[in-house]
Design a protein around this motif. Structure first.
Motif, PDB file in Angstrom:
ATOM      1  N   GLU A  82      -2.199 -89.835  12.460  1.00 57.26           N
ATOM      2  CA  GLU A  82      -2.257 -88.398  12.218  1.00 57.26           C
ATOM      3  C   GLU A  82      -3.342 -88.050  11.182  1.00 57.26           C
ATOM      4  O   GLU A  82      -4.090 -87.090  11.354  1.00 57.26           O
ATOM      5  CB  GLU A  82      -0.887 -87.901  11.752  1.00 57.26           C
ATOM      6  CG  GLU A  82      -0.770 -86.401  11.718  1.00 57.26           C
ATOM      7  CD  GLU A  82       0.645 -85.950  11.383  1.00 57.26           C
ATOM      8  OE1 GLU A  82       1.290 -86.589  10.522  1.00 57.26           O
ATOM      9  OE2 GLU A  82       1.084 -84.959  11.973  1.00 57.26           O
ATOM     10  N   GLU A  83      -3.449 -88.835  10.130  1.00 58.75           N
ATOM     11  CA  GLU A  83      -4.480 -88.599   9.116  1.00 58.75           C
ATOM     12  C   GLU A  83      -5.868 -88.854   9.689  1.00 58.75           C
ATOM     13  O   GLU A  83      -6.821 -88.118   9.408  1.00 58.75           O
ATOM     14  CB  GLU A  83      -4.234 -89.487   7.898  1.00 58.75           C
ATOM     15  CG  GLU A  83      -3.025 -89.074   7.105  1.00 58.75           C
ATOM     16  CD  GLU A  83      -2.566 -90.117   6.104  1.00 58.75           C
ATOM     17  OE1 GLU A  83      -1.877 -89.731   5.141  1.00 58.75           O
ATOM     18  OE2 GLU A  83      -2.878 -91.319   6.278  1.00 58.75           O
ATOM     19  N   TYR A  84      -5.995 -89.892  10.507  1.00 59.10           N
ATOM     20  CA  TYR A  84      -7.272 -90.198  11.160  1.00 59.10           C
ATOM     21  C   TYR A  84      -7.682 -89.029  12.056  1.00 59.10           C
ATOM     22  O   TYR A  84      -8.829 -88.582  12.026  1.00 59.10           O
ATOM     23  CB  TYR A  84      -7.139 -91.485  11.971  1.00 59.10           C
ATOM     24  CG  TYR A  84      -8.336 -91.811  12.832  1.00 59.10           C
ATOM     25  CD1 TYR A  84      -9.494 -92.331  12.267  1.00 59.10           C
ATOM     26  CD2 TYR A  84      -8.315 -91.596  14.198  1.00 59.10           C
ATOM     27  CE1 TYR A  84     -10.597 -92.633  13.041  1.00 59.10           C
ATOM     28  CE2 TYR A  84      -9.408 -91.890  14.987  1.00 59.10           C
ATOM     29  CZ  TYR A  84     -10.547 -92.408  14.412  1.00 59.10           C
ATOM     30  OH  TYR A  84     -11.636 -92.693  15.194  1.00 59.10           O
ATOM     31  N   GLN A  85      -6.742 -88.529  12.844  1.00 58.46           N
ATOM     32  CA  GLN A  85      -7.027 -87.397  13.723  1.00 58.46           C
ATOM     33  C   GLN A  85      -7.434 -86.171  12.916  1.00 58.46           C
ATOM     34  O   GLN A  85      -8.360 -85.458  13.301  1.00 58.46           O
ATOM     35  CB  GLN A  85      -5.805 -87.078  14.583  1.00 58.46           C
ATOM     36  CG  GLN A  85      -5.518 -88.146  15.613  1.00 58.46           C
ATOM     37  CD  GLN A  85      -4.189 -87.926  16.314  1.00 58.46           C
ATOM     38  OE1 GLN A  85      -3.248 -87.398  15.724  1.00 58.46           O
ATOM     39  NE2 GLN A  85      -4.116 -88.332  17.568  1.00 58.46           N
ATOM     40  N   LEU A  86      -6.771 -85.949  11.822  1.00 65.24           N
ATOM     41  CA  LEU A  86      -7.110 -84.827  10.943  1.00 65.24           C
ATOM     42  C   LEU A  86      -8.553 -84.965  10.442  1.00 65.24           C
ATOM     43  O   LEU A  86      -9.323 -84.010  10.472  1.00 65.24           O
ATOM     44  CB  LEU A  86      -6.144 -84.748   9.761  1.00 65.24           C
ATOM     45  CG  LEU A  86      -6.480 -83.731   8.671  1.00 65.24           C
ATOM     46  CD1 LEU A  86      -6.546 -82.322   9.240  1.00 65.24           C
ATOM     47  CD2 LEU A  86      -5.461 -83.825   7.547  1.00 65.24           C
ATOM     48  N   GLY A  87      -8.904 -86.148   9.987  1.00 65.54           N
ATOM     49  CA  GLY A  87     -10.265 -86.375   9.507  1.00 65.54           C
ATOM     50  C   GLY A  87     -11.307 -86.156  10.588  1.00 65.54           C
ATOM     51  O   GLY A  87     -12.354 -85.552  10.356  1.00 65.54           O
ATOM     52  N   MET A  88     -11.025 -86.643  11.795  1.00 66.71           N
ATOM     53  CA  MET A  88     -11.975 -86.467  12.901  1.00 66.71           C
ATOM     54  C   MET A  88     -12.090 -85.002  13.298  1.00 66.71           C
ATOM     55  O   MET A  88     -13.193 -84.504  13.538  1.00 66.71           O
ATOM     56  CB  MET A  88     -11.540 -87.299  14.113  1.00 66.71           C
ATOM     57  CG  MET A  88     -11.606 -88.802  13.884  1.00 66.71           C
ATOM     58  SD  MET A  88     -13.271 -89.413  13.492  1.00 66.71           S
ATOM     59  CE  MET A  88     -13.268 -89.339  11.719  1.00 66.71           C
ATOM     60  N   ASN A  89     -10.961 -84.296  13.356  1.00 66.55           N
ATOM     61  CA  ASN A  89     -11.008 -82.865  13.677  1.00 66.55           C
ATOM     62  C   ASN A  89     -11.777 -82.090  12.612  1.00 66.55           C
ATOM     63  O   ASN A  89     -12.569 -81.197  12.927  1.00 66.55           O
ATOM     64  CB  ASN A  89      -9.600 -82.298  13.829  1.00 66.55           C
ATOM     65  CG  ASN A  89      -8.963 -82.696  15.133  1.00 66.55           C
ATOM     66  OD1 ASN A  89      -9.637 -82.864  16.140  1.00 66.55           O
ATOM     67  ND2 ASN A  89      -7.652 -82.869  15.125  1.00 66.55           N
ATOM     68  N   ALA A  90     -11.560 -82.433  11.352  1.00 66.87           N
ATOM     69  CA  ALA A  90     -12.274 -81.767  10.257  1.00 66.87           C
ATOM     70  C   ALA A  90     -13.771 -82.024  10.357  1.00 66.87           C
ATOM     71  O   ALA A  90     -14.583 -81.110  10.172  1.00 66.87           O
ATOM     72  CB  ALA A  90     -11.742 -82.249   8.906  1.00 66.87           C
ATOM     73  N   ARG A  91     -14.142 -83.259  10.669  1.00 62.59           N
ATOM     74  CA  ARG A  91     -15.560 -83.601  10.802  1.00 62.59           C
ATOM     75  C   ARG A  91     -16.205 -82.819  11.941  1.00 62.59           C
ATOM     76  O   ARG A  91     -17.307 -82.276  11.795  1.00 62.59           O
ATOM     77  CB  ARG A  91     -15.715 -85.102  11.037  1.00 62.59           C
ATOM     78  CG  ARG A  91     -17.176 -85.529  11.192  1.00 62.59           C
ATOM     79  CD  ARG A  91     -17.296 -86.992  11.567  1.00 62.59           C
ATOM     80  NE  ARG A  91     -16.673 -87.309  12.824  1.00 62.59           N
ATOM     81  CZ  ARG A  91     -17.233 -87.126  14.016  1.00 62.59           C
ATOM     82  NH1 ARG A  91     -18.432 -86.611  14.102  1.00 62.59           N
ATOM     83  NH2 ARG A  91     -16.601 -87.453  15.114  1.00 62.59           N
TER      84      ARG A  91
END
Length: 181
Positions: A82-91
């Protein structure tokens, strides 16, 4: 579930933003290669792979290999999926904001303007010289073009900084929502 700080997720997103990753050896360290992704808003046929955010939703991912790769990547970075997905979406959101940014330097009344996006070097760059600009003569025209470029670069930097602030806000707000689940 491991909780990371907003700064850690943003740093990982920024690290992946500047390079395409093929292997992870430690949190936020990537085997660097040139970034291949284009803005999804500018090209509906953009190729998105797992490192550029194309396969972010593990629950909906039907390919077990892709799901495992995403989980492995998140684990290697010291993040939950979930944190990885958040980081990718933010990027992706930040990249799109920078790609879509348009700033203008120079002065229309002098006949010299420069329009560019937020990227350095720019992907979108339009230098406009009108008849008024041409009438300045070579030396003054060169100086006006340089000044217009400087002005556009300053505005572009401000736009990039704002996109980064928005990314941090997005991550912070999203992490608050994640914590309330």
């Amino acid at each position: 579930m491991m909780k990371l700080s907003v700064l850690a997720i943003a740093a990982c997103a920024a690290a992946l933003s500047s390079s395409s990753a093929s292997a992870f050896t430690a949190p936020c360290r990537t085997a660097a290669g040139p970034q291949q992704r284009t803005s999804s808003s500018s090209s509906p046929t953009s190729r998105l792979d797992m490192f550029s955010g194309g396969a972010l939703d593990v629950e909906e991912e039907e390919d077990d290999e892709k799901r495992a790769a995403i989980e492995q990547t998140a684990k290697a970075m010291g993040m939950s999926v979930e944190e990885y997905q958040l980081g990718m979406n933010a990027r992706i959101r930040m990249e799109d904001a920078i790609n879509d940014l348009r700033v203008v330097g120079g002065d229309v009344s002098t006949g010299v303007t420069v329009e560019k996006d937020g990227n350095m070097p720019p992907r979108h760059l339009v230098v406009t010289v009108t008849e008024e600009g041409k009438a300045m003569g070579k030396k003054r025209l060169e100086k006006a073009i340089v000044e217009a470029l400087k002005g556009a670069n300053e505005k572009s930097k401000t736009g990039r900084d704002e996109a980064q602030k928005e990314m941090m806000t997005y991550i912070s707000e999203s992490m608050k929502k994640m914590g309330s689940r």
